[in-house]
Design a protein around this motif. Sequence first.
Motif, PDB file in Angstrom:
ATOM      1  N   ILE A  20      -1.350  -2.216   7.808  1.00 52.80           N
ATOM      2  CA  ILE A  20      -0.363  -2.918   6.970  1.00 52.80           C
ATOM      3  C   ILE A  20       0.989  -2.242   7.097  1.00 52.80           C
ATOM      4  O   ILE A  20       2.011  -2.883   7.328  1.00 52.80           O
ATOM      5  CB  ILE A  20      -0.813  -2.903   5.495  1.00 52.80           C
ATOM      6  CG1 ILE A  20      -2.151  -3.622   5.350  1.00 52.80           C
ATOM      7  CG2 ILE A  20       0.250  -3.546   4.617  1.00 52.80           C
ATOM      8  CD1 ILE A  20      -2.744  -3.551   3.965  1.00 52.80           C
ATOM      9  N   ARG A  21       0.963  -0.908   6.979  1.00 63.32           N
ATOM     10  CA  ARG A  21       2.242  -0.191   6.920  1.00 63.32           C
ATOM     11  C   ARG A  21       2.960  -0.124   8.264  1.00 63.32           C
ATOM     12  O   ARG A  21       4.125   0.243   8.329  1.00 63.32           O
ATOM     13  CB  ARG A  21       2.017   1.212   6.367  1.00 63.32           C
ATOM     14  CG  ARG A  21       1.293   1.171   5.005  1.00 63.32           C
ATOM     15  CD  ARG A  21       2.005   1.914   3.942  1.00 63.32           C
ATOM     16  NE  ARG A  21       1.997   3.339   4.174  1.00 63.32           N
ATOM     17  CZ  ARG A  21       2.625   4.195   3.383  1.00 63.32           C
ATOM     18  NH1 ARG A  21       3.312   3.764   2.347  1.00 63.32           N
ATOM     19  NH2 ARG A  21       2.566   5.482   3.631  1.00 63.32           N
ATOM     20  N   ALA A  22       2.245  -0.483   9.336  1.00 64.55           N
ATOM     21  CA  ALA A  22       2.925  -0.540  10.635  1.00 64.55           C
ATOM     22  C   ALA A  22       3.912  -1.704  10.667  1.00 64.55           C
ATOM     23  O   ALA A  22       4.841  -1.721  11.463  1.00 64.55           O
ATOM     24  CB  ALA A  22       1.898  -0.694  11.754  1.00 64.55           C
ATOM     25  N   HIS A  23       3.690  -2.677   9.784  1.00 61.08           N
ATOM     26  CA  HIS A  23       4.520  -3.887   9.851  1.00 61.08           C
ATOM     27  C   HIS A  23       5.334  -4.153   8.597  1.00 61.08           C
ATOM     28  O   HIS A  23       6.236  -4.967   8.604  1.00 61.08           O
ATOM     29  CB  HIS A  23       3.626  -5.094  10.131  1.00 61.08           C
ATOM     30  CG  HIS A  23       2.895  -4.994  11.424  1.00 61.08           C
ATOM     31  ND1 HIS A  23       3.516  -5.142  12.635  1.00 61.08           N
ATOM     32  CD2 HIS A  23       1.602  -4.701  11.713  1.00 61.08           C
ATOM     33  CE1 HIS A  23       2.642  -4.980  13.609  1.00 61.08           C
ATOM     34  NE2 HIS A  23       1.471  -4.700  13.077  1.00 61.08           N
ATOM     35  N   GLU A  24       4.972  -3.487   7.497  1.00 61.60           N
ATOM     36  CA  GLU A  24       5.643  -3.789   6.242  1.00 61.60           C
ATOM     37  C   GLU A  24       5.897  -2.496   5.497  1.00 61.60           C
ATOM     38  O   GLU A  24       5.038  -1.619   5.467  1.00 61.60           O
ATOM     39  CB  GLU A  24       4.715  -4.634   5.361  1.00 61.60           C
ATOM     40  CG  GLU A  24       4.993  -6.107   5.375  1.00 61.60           C
ATOM     41  CD  GLU A  24       3.952  -6.810   4.532  1.00 61.60           C
ATOM     42  OE1 GLU A  24       4.084  -6.822   3.308  1.00 61.60           O
ATOM     43  OE2 GLU A  24       2.978  -7.314   5.123  1.00 61.60           O
ATOM     44  N   ALA A  25       7.055  -2.394   4.861  1.00 59.16           N
ATOM     45  CA  ALA A  25       7.356  -1.205   4.069  1.00 59.16           C
ATOM     46  C   ALA A  25       6.792  -1.386   2.665  1.00 59.16           C
ATOM     47  O   ALA A  25       7.508  -1.739   1.737  1.00 59.16           O
ATOM     48  CB  ALA A  25       8.860  -0.973   4.030  1.00 59.16           C
ATOM     49  N   VAL A  26       5.486  -1.207   2.544  1.00 61.26           N
ATOM     50  CA  VAL A  26       4.883  -1.298   1.215  1.00 61.26           C
ATOM     51  C   VAL A  26       4.332   0.063   0.834  1.00 61.26           C
ATOM     52  O   VAL A  26       4.097   0.921   1.689  1.00 61.26           O
ATOM     53  CB  VAL A  26       3.738  -2.333   1.167  1.00 61.26           C
ATOM     54  CG1 VAL A  26       4.275  -3.733   1.328  1.00 61.26           C
ATOM     55  CG2 VAL A  26       2.689  -2.026   2.209  1.00 61.26           C
TER      56      VAL A  26
ATOM     57  N   ARG B  62      -3.301  -0.238  -0.147  1.00 57.57           N
ATOM     58  CA  ARG B  62      -4.690   0.041  -0.426  1.00 57.57           C
ATOM     59  C   ARG B  62      -5.340  -1.122  -1.175  1.00 57.57           C
ATOM     60  O   ARG B  62      -6.471  -1.517  -0.883  1.00 57.57           O
ATOM     61  CB  ARG B  62      -4.781   1.319  -1.261  1.00 57.57           C
ATOM     62  CG  ARG B  62      -6.161   1.914  -1.300  1.00 57.57           C
ATOM     63  CD  ARG B  62      -6.231   3.097  -2.236  1.00 57.57           C
ATOM     64  NE  ARG B  62      -7.634   3.406  -2.442  1.00 57.57           N
ATOM     65  CZ  ARG B  62      -8.346   4.113  -1.599  1.00 57.57           C
ATOM     66  NH1 ARG B  62      -7.774   4.641  -0.544  1.00 57.57           N
ATOM     67  NH2 ARG B  62      -9.630   4.306  -1.811  1.00 57.57           N
ATOM     68  N   GLU B  63      -4.604  -1.669  -2.128  1.00 59.47           N
ATOM     69  CA  GLU B  63      -5.141  -2.804  -2.880  1.00 59.47           C
ATOM     70  C   GLU B  63      -5.384  -3.998  -1.964  1.00 59.47           C
ATOM     71  O   GLU B  63      -6.409  -4.680  -2.067  1.00 59.47           O
ATOM     72  CB  GLU B  63      -4.174  -3.191  -4.004  1.00 59.47           C
ATOM     73  CG  GLU B  63      -4.490  -2.454  -5.283  1.00 59.47           C
ATOM     74  CD  GLU B  63      -3.351  -2.509  -6.287  1.00 59.47           C
ATOM     75  OE1 GLU B  63      -2.589  -3.504  -6.247  1.00 59.47           O
ATOM     76  OE2 GLU B  63      -3.222  -1.557  -7.072  1.00 59.47           O
ATOM     77  N   ARG B  64      -4.432  -4.209  -1.055  1.00 60.27           N
ATOM     78  CA  ARG B  64      -4.609  -5.320  -0.128  1.00 60.27           C
ATOM     79  C   ARG B  64      -5.815  -5.095   0.773  1.00 60.27           C
ATOM     80  O   ARG B  64      -6.562  -6.028   1.069  1.00 60.27           O
ATOM     81  CB  ARG B  64      -3.353  -5.469   0.725  1.00 60.27           C
ATOM     82  CG  ARG B  64      -2.696  -6.809   0.504  1.00 60.27           C
ATOM     83  CD  ARG B  64      -1.310  -6.790   1.026  1.00 60.27           C
ATOM     84  NE  ARG B  64      -1.258  -7.051   2.461  1.00 60.27           N
ATOM     85  CZ  ARG B  64      -0.124  -6.988   3.156  1.00 60.27           C
ATOM     86  NH1 ARG B  64       0.991  -6.652   2.548  1.00 60.27           N
ATOM     87  NH2 ARG B  64      -0.133  -7.232   4.445  1.00 60.27           N
ATOM     88  N   ALA B  65      -5.996  -3.845   1.205  1.00 57.96           N
ATOM     89  CA  ALA B  65      -7.140  -3.522   2.060  1.00 57.96           C
ATOM     90  C   ALA B  65      -8.441  -3.783   1.304  1.00 57.96           C
ATOM     91  O   ALA B  65      -9.388  -4.355   1.846  1.00 57.96           O
ATOM     92  CB  ALA B  65      -7.058  -2.071   2.509  1.00 57.96           C
ATOM     93  N   ARG B  66      -8.453  -3.378   0.018  1.00 58.13           N
ATOM     94  CA  ARG B  66      -9.661  -3.575  -0.771  1.00 58.13           C
ATOM     95  C   ARG B  66      -9.970  -5.060  -0.917  1.00 58.13           C
ATOM     96  O   ARG B  66     -11.107  -5.492  -0.749  1.00 58.13           O
ATOM     97  CB  ARG B  66      -9.502  -2.935  -2.149  1.00 58.13           C
ATOM     98  CG  ARG B  66     -10.770  -2.980  -2.960  1.00 58.13           C
ATOM     99  CD  ARG B  66     -10.494  -2.943  -4.448  1.00 58.13           C
ATOM    100  NE  ARG B  66      -9.416  -3.846  -4.818  1.00 58.13           N
ATOM    101  CZ  ARG B  66      -8.523  -3.575  -5.757  1.00 58.13           C
ATOM    102  NH1 ARG B  66      -8.556  -2.427  -6.386  1.00 58.13           N
ATOM    103  NH2 ARG B  66      -7.588  -4.463  -6.055  1.00 58.13           N
TER     104      ARG B  66
END
Lengths: 325, 334
Positions: free
Chosen positions: B118-124, B130-134
């Motif tokens: 996720i963080r390779a593409h978005e500055a979150v 982690r929540e998105r991964a879950r």
Amino acid sequence: MLVYLIRRIGQSLLVIAVMAFLVFLAVYAVGDPVAILANPEANQAELDAIAARLGLDRPIWEQFGIFVWNALQGDLGTSFVYSESALKVIIERLPATMELAFVALLLSILIGVPLGVIAGLKPDSLVGRSIMSTSILGFSLPNFWIGLMLILLFAVELRWLPASGRGETVEVLGVHLSMFTWNGLSHLLLPAITLALYKSSLVIRIAQAGTREVMLQDYVRFARAKGLSSRRIVFVHVLKNMLIPVVTVLGLELGSMIAFAVVTETVFSYPGMGKLLIDSINRLDRPIVVAYLMLTVFIFVIINLVVDLLYAAIDPRVRLSEAKG
Amino acid sequence: MTAPVLDVRDLKVTFSTREGLVTAVDGVSFSVDAGEVMGLVGESGSGKSVTGLAVLGLIDPPGRIAAGSITVKGRELVGLPEKALQKVRGKDVAMIFQDPMTTLNPVLRIDTQMIEAIRAHEAVSEKAARERARDALAKVGIPSPDERLSAYPNQFSGGMRQRVAIATALLNRPAVLVADEPTTALDVTIQAQILAEVQKLCAETGTALVWITHDLSVIAGLADKVAVMYAGRVVEEGMVADVLERPIHPYTAGLIGSVPSRNKRGRPLAQIPGMTPQLSKLPPGCPFAPRCFNATEPCHGIRPERTPYPGGRAARCHNPLNVPAADAARELAP
Ligand SMILES: Nc1ncnc2c1ncn2[C@@H]1O[C@H](COP(=O)(O)OP(=O)(O)OP(=O)(O)O)[C@@H](O)[C@H]1O
Ligand code: SF4
Ligand SMILES: [Mg+2]
């Protein structure tokens, strides 16, 4: 993890016990220290007296029993030459050797891992090939020769660094260390480089092979498919996997580094355990030799144990399968 | 008509090997719309994986994309520098691979491997990622995803690992997902579950799905259209129902004959005789000619060109088996 730890410690103790027996037997068979220590004109009665004082008149199994009993209490005999506890004599020189081996180890990691990774990422490039061919040189040149050449160049010709001895020490936690003073470091540098050259070549080769292998793995391809930067792939995905063989080999090599130090210390007249061993063998100072060997076995075993634990820390597969087993 | 999300035109991928230049993919063209599923079928070595990797820009030396164009959402990918490709991979096009046992890094935790995607593409923030991964893990049917996030890959079964890989690939809602035989290494029952889940997830997000397989029966229930590859070329393409019912190319017919199905139970599996050809030693005519039951004189001398047929179909064959009638096709056409 705890079961794993206990089992590994049990194995280590067994190794130490077996080695104690072998070391004692082997050393007992070498030479007659009484003849060396005694006055050349001494008569038989005087020789017997010396033998009795040193406990050499008793049967071998009794000597071994006494040796083990004393060893368990941390007493590995009294040096014939120094008339002091053999262990104490060695341990006084231990920090010098450990320091040398440690700095050499550090150097070989700092030199070997980056060069190996670069060569592994671009195995067909000019840089990659040059690194690999240079590493062959580091492999094939003999240790003592490198030491002499370094002395010639940096001590005799350029006069940048001292050629022999150990520099100023400072006391850190009750141990005399020289690597924290300029003078000490300058004395340490040449022998450490000598000792590290072979090891860095080894590390380069392992790191290069490891990197090449890891780069071909599916998980690296998946990492790339996720759009990760090359830097993240190398520093996180590749490095951690590649370090597993490097740590294993280096751990084992730390032991041989201490053993190799015998030659290097002699070349540089560096007052460590290795030089003491050579001197003691020449003087047939049996307790020192026995104590040296026992201490080396002990160090080897400890290093192996630490490597295994480190290994388990890097690689979850070891950790988990051992916990189950 | 909207422009296709993925459009591959005349793709040619070559590898320079010791035996000379090998053309692994030769003039492959296809396009997939949003939410559409395309099956890419063929025997081992026909160039399916190379095609899939090319879409992600993952052809490494000694291989290279020698010609052709690949556009995703109208943007040309061929010739993009590595840095730009990294921004596309995992964001616009994602890929999952065949062997779930090796596709995840064994020394990194699942959360690390998902959050970095996720963080390779978005500055979150780490926490948001982690929540998105879950949530993604929960979506692919992994029980107690919160705990499982901090597990290592070897604590999962093969099927579960492939689910993790799928969840990871879909984290950034890619426009295109290339699935390279992701169920081949798994149990039949798990295969079916995973197939259904990927299909559902892609339909939800409108992700165009390219499903690579050598098993036509998988395609039958999953895909809208199909491209059949042989020796680096697409030899037949069309809507799945048409191709399976009335194959034009003898090779497709052979593949259908080798699908185990209920009404043929007990009979030995029909195999296409002969071996897949070596790419460096292709015959001058139709590459399938040495194995083809329908081959005639011209097949051995003249390479068949891509011939369009009604109903959006096409094939490369001098002696087509079932030539769809033009009016029948008109009825089918929307
Ligand atoms: N790295 C490479 N070097 C040389 N040739 C390659 C390389 N990768 C692929 N090829 C060539 O491309 C051909 C097609 O390979 P590809 O992996 O695309 O087949 P596939 O259709 O995916 O087969 P499978 O069902 O076995 O996965 C191979 O037969 C090989 O000749
Ligand atoms: S062109 Fe000829 S050999 Fe090739 S598939 Fe068609 S009939 Fe067979
Ligand atoms: Mg493949």
